[in-house]
Write an enzyme that holds these catalytic residues in place. Sequence first.
Site, mmCIF file in Angstrom:
data_model
loop_
_atom_site.group_PDB
_atom_site.id
_atom_site.type_symbol
_atom_site.label_atom_id
_atom_site.label_comp_id
_atom_site.label_asym_id
_atom_site.label_seq_id
_atom_site.Cartn_x
_atom_site.Cartn_y
_atom_site.Cartn_z
ATOM 1 C CG HIS A 1 -0.570 -0.323 2.818
ATOM 2 N ND1 HIS A 1 -0.535 1.458 3.018
ATOM 3 C CD2 HIS A 1 -0.203 -0.633 3.795
ATOM 4 C CE1 HIS A 1 -0.174 1.246 4.314
ATOM 5 N NE2 HIS A 1 0.445 -0.251 4.349
ATOM 6 C CD GLU B 1 -3.480 -1.525 4.836
ATOM 7 O OE1 GLU B 1 -3.515 -2.528 5.475
ATOM 8 O OE2 GLU B 1 -3.345 -0.524 5.181
ATOM 9 C CD GLU B 2 -1.579 2.329 7.257
ATOM 10 O OE1 GLU B 2 -2.749 1.341 8.206
ATOM 11 O OE2 GLU B 2 -0.717 2.167 7.180
ATOM 12 C CG ASP C 1 2.166 0.521 8.534
ATOM 13 O OD1 ASP C 1 1.922 -0.150 7.171
ATOM 14 O OD2 ASP C 1 1.628 0.899 8.956
ATOM 15 C CG ASP D 1 1.655 -2.965 5.268
ATOM 16 O OD1 ASP D 1 2.427 -2.698 4.966
ATOM 17 O OD2 ASP D 1 0.524 -3.376 5.315
ATOM 18 C CG HIS E 1 -0.810 3.166 12.192
ATOM 19 N ND1 HIS E 1 -1.234 2.612 12.954
ATOM 20 C CD2 HIS E 1 -0.113 2.618 11.078
ATOM 21 C CE1 HIS E 1 -1.913 1.118 11.764
ATOM 22 N NE2 HIS E 1 -1.257 1.419 10.613
HETATM 23 N N1 BES Z 1 0.780 -2.148 8.190
HETATM 24 C C1 BES Z 1 -0.558 -2.985 8.710
HETATM 25 C C2 BES Z 1 -0.787 -3.699 8.853
HETATM 26 C C3 BES Z 1 -0.195 -4.651 10.092
HETATM 27 C C4 BES Z 1 0.398 -3.902 11.161
HETATM 28 C C5 BES Z 1 0.313 -5.809 10.311
HETATM 29 C C6 BES Z 1 1.050 -4.845 12.558
HETATM 30 C C7 BES Z 1 0.892 -6.012 11.144
HETATM 31 C C8 BES Z 1 1.443 -5.544 12.119
HETATM 32 C C9 BES Z 1 -1.914 -2.124 8.139
HETATM 33 O O1 BES Z 1 -0.698 -0.890 7.106
HETATM 34 C C10 BES Z 1 -3.315 -1.569 9.105
HETATM 35 O O2 BES Z 1 -2.492 -0.381 9.702
HETATM 36 N N2 BES Z 1 -3.885 -2.494 8.672
HETATM 37 C C11 BES Z 1 -5.089 -2.128 9.255
HETATM 38 C C12 BES Z 1 -5.911 -2.814 8.786
HETATM 39 C C13 BES Z 1 -7.620 -2.519 9.007
HETATM 40 C C14 BES Z 1 -7.329 -1.036 7.866
HETATM 41 C C15 BES Z 1 -8.504 -3.686 8.419
HETATM 42 C C16 BES Z 1 -4.766 -2.632 10.742
HETATM 43 O O3 BES Z 1 -4.672 -3.661 10.825
HETATM 44 O O4 BES Z 1 -5.500 -1.381 11.624
HETATM 45 ZN ZN ZN Z 2 0.614 -1.933 6.360
#
Ligand code: BES
Ligand code: ZN
Length: 441
Positions: free
Chosen positions: A222, A279-280, A245, A307, A384
């Site tokens: 993403h 994506e976020e 990220d 990711d 984040h």
């Molecule tokens: N890269 C993250 C997902 C992630 C975080 C995977 C920590 C493994 C460990 C991704 O960009 C993200 O923040 N995804 C969201 C998903 C949601 C919006 C469906 C999340 O994890 O809150």
């Molecule tokens: Zn991510």
Amino acid sequence: MWRRAFLVVCVTFLAATVAAQEVRSKDGPGKAEVEELAWITVGADAFETLKEHEDAFAASRPLSRFGEVPGVVLTRVRLDDLDAISVVLHEAYRRCPGFVRHWTLADARRALDALAAPPAREPEAYTIDQPQAVARLTAAIEKPQILETIERLSTDFNNRYHLHPSGTAAALWIRDQWLAYAAGRPDVTVELFDHASTDQPSVILTIAGVTIPEEVVVLGGHLDSTSFNGGGTGNPNFIAPGADDDASGIAVLSEVVRVAMVENFHPQRTVSFMAYAAEEVGLWGSDEIAAAYQAAGVDVVAVLQQDMTDYFGSDEDIGLINDHTTPALTAFLGQLLDAYQPDLVWSLTACGYGCSDHASWNDRGFPAAFSFESLFGEHNPEIHTVDDTLATLGNNVDHAAKFTRLAVAFMVEIAKEWFEPDIFADGFESGDTSAWSATVP
Ligand code: BES
Ligand code: ZN
């Protein structure tokens, strides 16, 4: 300490999602939004935990099952309770937010159906028989190139939030990079994919397969970023560097594109590289693309998600995500690592929810896999936040390079290299004979 940070991240993510819902609902809000209700799917284990804590969700009580497939329950809650639900699930399972929100009951039911359905396409047996092509492309990987992409994205575009103009500028920058790599290749297209849910476009580079063009191999990550302490997503000076990220995932993709072009790689199957928008905020970009590919009947034979690739947080080098992914394809990633990077240690690990864009494909029946920087929970604690920077990654891309090598092997071994048939069997008039030998193990 970072546990607390994660709670804040989850909560802030939810606030952003709720605030952005009008943007998403270009077709008008679903009934759930009108009534300030939300449809969510949670793990069956999480549902039991929420039932135990039901008193904390006064407005949503009693929690009912509106649908169920093995391991997943569909329920309905009040919007006001989403934060508290996220906190409980983070405490109990370290999930963040620990549920998937659906915009309408119909959407939620479709998602459940997709989970219950067997994969639309049983992946064919994947084979490893291109060692010379893999070695040739791998030798062309340059770490400074990977570093440069992370640096540019996390500094020149240190706010790639989907609603921010800089988020769209970043997409155009990636498109232009990929166009430059593809110069002189008429079989390669680079396009923006415009979305209904957001103004931020996704970027798709496609290398047309020569002999089996209808079968498509997808490598994605993403391009957007977010941050809970960057000054507020509506602020023009909002900061969300997203170096790990997921500039680190885009950097892996860009380097695979670059070496494929430099090494004049022509695949038998079509290969598409995708930098997903938004994506976020709920996998919006990949969700629309996967839906469009499904509607068009595109035969996607494998999807690899990149990711977070540059934080070395576990004893293991690579975590292979084993939820919302296809076991046969995940096993193949393990075989590729054993064959081409035997010194690396890898292990299976679960996100616990549809944590990235692989879920958009998997949940529609496409074979998907996700190689991740660590075991879940041992990943970069600064994601984040304003500190998801190259400095936090030690200003080097040694870890991301492992993912780049794996992605090269994945592309080459699934798409397979194509060579011009040599009609002169004696070889006197042949073109690149060294290339022929690349198909011989
Ligand atoms: N890269 C993250 C997902 C992630 C975080 C995977 C920590 C493994 C460990 C991704 O960009 C993200 O923040 N995804 C969201 C998903 C949601 C919006 C469906 C999340 O994890 O809150
Ligand atoms: Zn991510």
